[in-house]
Design a protein around this motif. Sequence first.
Motif, mmCIF file in Angstrom:
data_model
loop_
_atom_site.group_PDB
_atom_site.id
_atom_site.type_symbol
_atom_site.label_atom_id
_atom_site.label_comp_id
_atom_site.label_asym_id
_atom_site.label_seq_id
_atom_site.Cartn_x
_atom_site.Cartn_y
_atom_site.Cartn_z
ATOM 1 N N SER A 1 27.205 15.543 36.899
ATOM 2 C CA SER A 1 27.390 15.371 38.333
ATOM 3 C C SER A 1 26.149 14.753 38.966
ATOM 4 C CB SER A 1 27.685 16.724 38.995
ATOM 5 O OG SER A 1 28.856 17.306 38.431
ATOM 6 N N LEU A 2 24.986 15.182 38.462
ATOM 7 C CA LEU A 2 23.740 14.640 39.003
ATOM 8 C C LEU A 2 23.644 13.144 38.746
ATOM 9 C CD1 LEU A 2 20.968 15.121 40.284
ATOM 10 C CD2 LEU A 2 20.083 15.586 37.985
ATOM 11 N N VAL A 3 24.001 12.716 37.532
ATOM 12 C CA VAL A 3 23.961 11.293 37.204
ATOM 13 C C VAL A 3 24.915 10.511 38.095
ATOM 14 C CG1 VAL A 3 24.489 9.593 35.414
ATOM 15 C CG2 VAL A 3 23.194 11.659 34.841
ATOM 16 N N ALA A 4 26.102 11.103 38.361
ATOM 17 C CA ALA A 4 27.066 10.433 39.244
ATOM 18 C C ALA A 4 26.510 10.291 40.660
ATOM 19 C CB ALA A 4 28.378 11.213 39.263
ATOM 20 N N THR B 1 15.279 18.549 31.801
ATOM 21 C CA THR B 1 14.744 19.749 32.463
ATOM 22 C C THR B 1 15.799 20.393 33.352
ATOM 23 O OG1 THR B 1 12.519 18.791 32.447
ATOM 24 C CG2 THR B 1 12.934 20.608 33.965
ATOM 25 N N LEU B 2 16.484 19.576 34.143
ATOM 26 C CA LEU B 2 17.531 20.120 35.005
ATOM 27 C C LEU B 2 18.688 20.697 34.201
ATOM 28 C CD1 LEU B 2 17.604 17.379 37.804
ATOM 29 C CD2 LEU B 2 16.557 19.652 37.909
ATOM 30 N N GLY B 3 19.009 20.069 33.098
ATOM 31 C CA GLY B 3 20.075 20.594 32.242
ATOM 32 C C GLY B 3 19.710 21.941 31.645
ATOM 33 N N GLN B 4 18.456 22.151 31.347
ATOM 34 C CA GLN B 4 18.009 23.408 30.755
ATOM 35 C C GLN B 4 18.169 24.577 31.711
ATOM 36 O OE1 GLN B 4 17.098 24.191 27.693
ATOM 37 N NE2 GLN B 4 16.721 26.320 28.314
ATOM 38 N N ILE B 5 17.979 24.321 33.026
ATOM 39 C CA ILE B 5 18.087 25.428 33.986
ATOM 40 C C ILE B 5 19.501 25.565 34.533
ATOM 41 C CG2 ILE B 5 15.664 25.293 34.649
ATOM 42 C CD1 ILE B 5 16.426 23.748 37.096
ATOM 43 N N LEU C 1 11.556 5.213 31.776
ATOM 44 C CA LEU C 1 12.716 5.648 31.006
ATOM 45 C C LEU C 1 12.505 7.044 30.419
ATOM 46 C CD1 LEU C 1 13.682 2.333 29.142
ATOM 47 C CD2 LEU C 1 14.896 3.426 31.041
ATOM 48 N N VAL C 2 11.337 7.272 29.820
ATOM 49 C CA VAL C 2 11.063 8.590 29.224
ATOM 50 C C VAL C 2 10.982 9.665 30.302
ATOM 51 C CG1 VAL C 2 9.423 9.929 27.852
ATOM 52 C CG2 VAL C 2 9.885 7.551 27.254
ATOM 53 N N PHE C 3 10.400 9.333 31.442
ATOM 54 C CA PHE C 3 10.250 10.321 32.504
ATOM 55 C C PHE C 3 11.613 10.701 33.104
ATOM 56 C CE2 PHE C 3 9.113 11.763 36.822
ATOM 57 C CZ PHE C 3 8.211 12.763 36.487
ATOM 58 N N VAL C 4 12.485 9.710 33.301
ATOM 59 C CA VAL C 4 13.829 9.998 33.818
ATOM 60 C C VAL C 4 14.597 10.883 32.834
ATOM 61 C CG1 VAL C 4 16.064 8.967 34.365
ATOM 62 C CG2 VAL C 4 13.977 7.951 35.274
ATOM 63 N N PHE C 5 14.504 10.583 31.557
ATOM 64 C CA PHE C 5 15.158 11.417 30.542
ATOM 65 C C PHE C 5 14.608 12.843 30.588
ATOM 66 C CE2 PHE C 5 15.287 13.231 26.262
ATOM 67 C CZ PHE C 5 16.641 13.166 25.991
ATOM 68 N N THR C 6 13.300 12.983 30.830
ATOM 69 C CA THR C 6 12.684 14.302 30.921
ATOM 70 C C THR C 6 13.240 15.092 32.098
ATOM 71 O OG1 THR C 6 10.642 13.466 29.923
ATOM 72 C CG2 THR C 6 10.486 15.503 31.189
ATOM 73 N N ILE C 7 13.378 14.436 33.244
ATOM 74 C CA ILE C 7 13.916 15.111 34.437
ATOM 75 C C ILE C 7 15.332 15.603 34.186
ATOM 76 C CG2 ILE C 7 14.601 14.776 36.838
ATOM 77 C CD1 ILE C 7 11.612 14.992 36.475
ATOM 78 N N ILE D 1 10.150 24.359 31.912
ATOM 79 C CA ILE D 1 8.762 23.956 32.173
ATOM 80 C C ILE D 1 8.148 23.299 30.946
ATOM 81 C CG2 ILE D 1 6.441 24.818 32.704
ATOM 82 C CD1 ILE D 1 7.769 26.965 34.437
ATOM 83 N N ILE D 2 8.430 23.902 29.772
ATOM 84 C CA ILE D 2 7.890 23.338 28.525
ATOM 85 C C ILE D 2 8.451 21.928 28.295
ATOM 86 C CG2 ILE D 2 7.891 23.579 26.021
ATOM 87 C CD1 ILE D 2 7.863 26.618 26.430
ATOM 88 N N ILE D 3 9.757 21.766 28.530
ATOM 89 C CA ILE D 3 10.377 20.440 28.355
ATOM 90 C C ILE D 3 9.753 19.427 29.311
ATOM 91 C CG2 ILE D 3 12.521 19.134 28.678
ATOM 92 C CD1 ILE D 3 14.039 21.588 27.651
ATOM 93 N N PHE D 4 9.531 19.861 30.564
ATOM 94 C CA PHE D 4 8.958 18.938 31.546
ATOM 95 C C PHE D 4 7.540 18.523 31.159
ATOM 96 C CE2 PHE D 4 6.497 18.106 35.407
ATOM 97 C CZ PHE D 4 7.259 17.104 35.979
ATOM 98 N N VAL D 5 6.732 19.489 30.753
ATOM 99 C CA VAL D 5 5.333 19.191 30.386
ATOM 100 C C VAL D 5 5.301 18.259 29.173
ATOM 101 C CG1 VAL D 5 3.177 20.180 29.531
ATOM 102 C CG2 VAL D 5 4.419 21.318 31.380
#
Length: 274
Positions: free
Chosen positions: A86-89, A76-80, A67-73, A26-30
Amino acid sequence: MDNLQGLMDQAPELIVTYGMKILFAIIIFVIGKFLSGVAKSLTTKILNKRKVDETVVSFVANIAWALVFVFTIVATLGQIGVQTASLVAVIGAAGLAVGLALQGSLSNFAAGVLMVLFRPCRVGDYVEAAGIAGTVSEITIFSTKLLTPDNKVIIAPNSAMMDGTIINYSTMDTRRLDLVIGVSYDANLAEAKKVLTSILDNNQYVLKDPAYTVAVSELADSSVNFVVRPWVNGGDYWPAHFEILEQIKIALDEAGIGIPYPQMDLYVKETPAS
């Protein structure tokens, strides 16, 4: 019961472990969302400071935010614990499928990028392209909005704009009027030229430099044609066009110089009754 008891014993540890991951996610996303806004604002500020075209500023700022928002997503997913590789693929495969389905939109997007980079026209320019003409009011990623002189809005795909010839009437500061004035074969050509020259010398819109041209261009079927080519400021083109034509008609009439116009003579032949 033993399994349930085991889960209950591990519950505090699981809550702490995954709770911390979710909290950090959540902190990373915010923070990432905040940084994407900062990137957009900073990009806009830098480009505006360098007096970059408004269309380019908006386009580049939106790309920086994305670009920054996609990197954030992804972060965030990597943190959880989501496997981002696989997601990028998956995203890449989905993007390929969507790209094949939306070839026209991608073509418009590519054309929009080219318009932003090479700027064949800018907001405020009067252009003729894709079979239409008007003042450019907005250039977006996929389309260009034109405003016609009679106040109609035309939205043209960027690919249609870039695939054809673009005539930009606003790029240069000055434009030349190309008028063809016909006078009667009975007219005194020297007098007619003097009248036309006098009009251009005294017109408020005609520029002294470059010099205008008044010359006989054609001995036509029913008239001697003069080319009248004065130079005016780009914004004065139509006012000058209308005013000069009116002044030419009035001056030629006052000088007694005729302006031929198409006419037909009809002869009626009577046939005697048999």
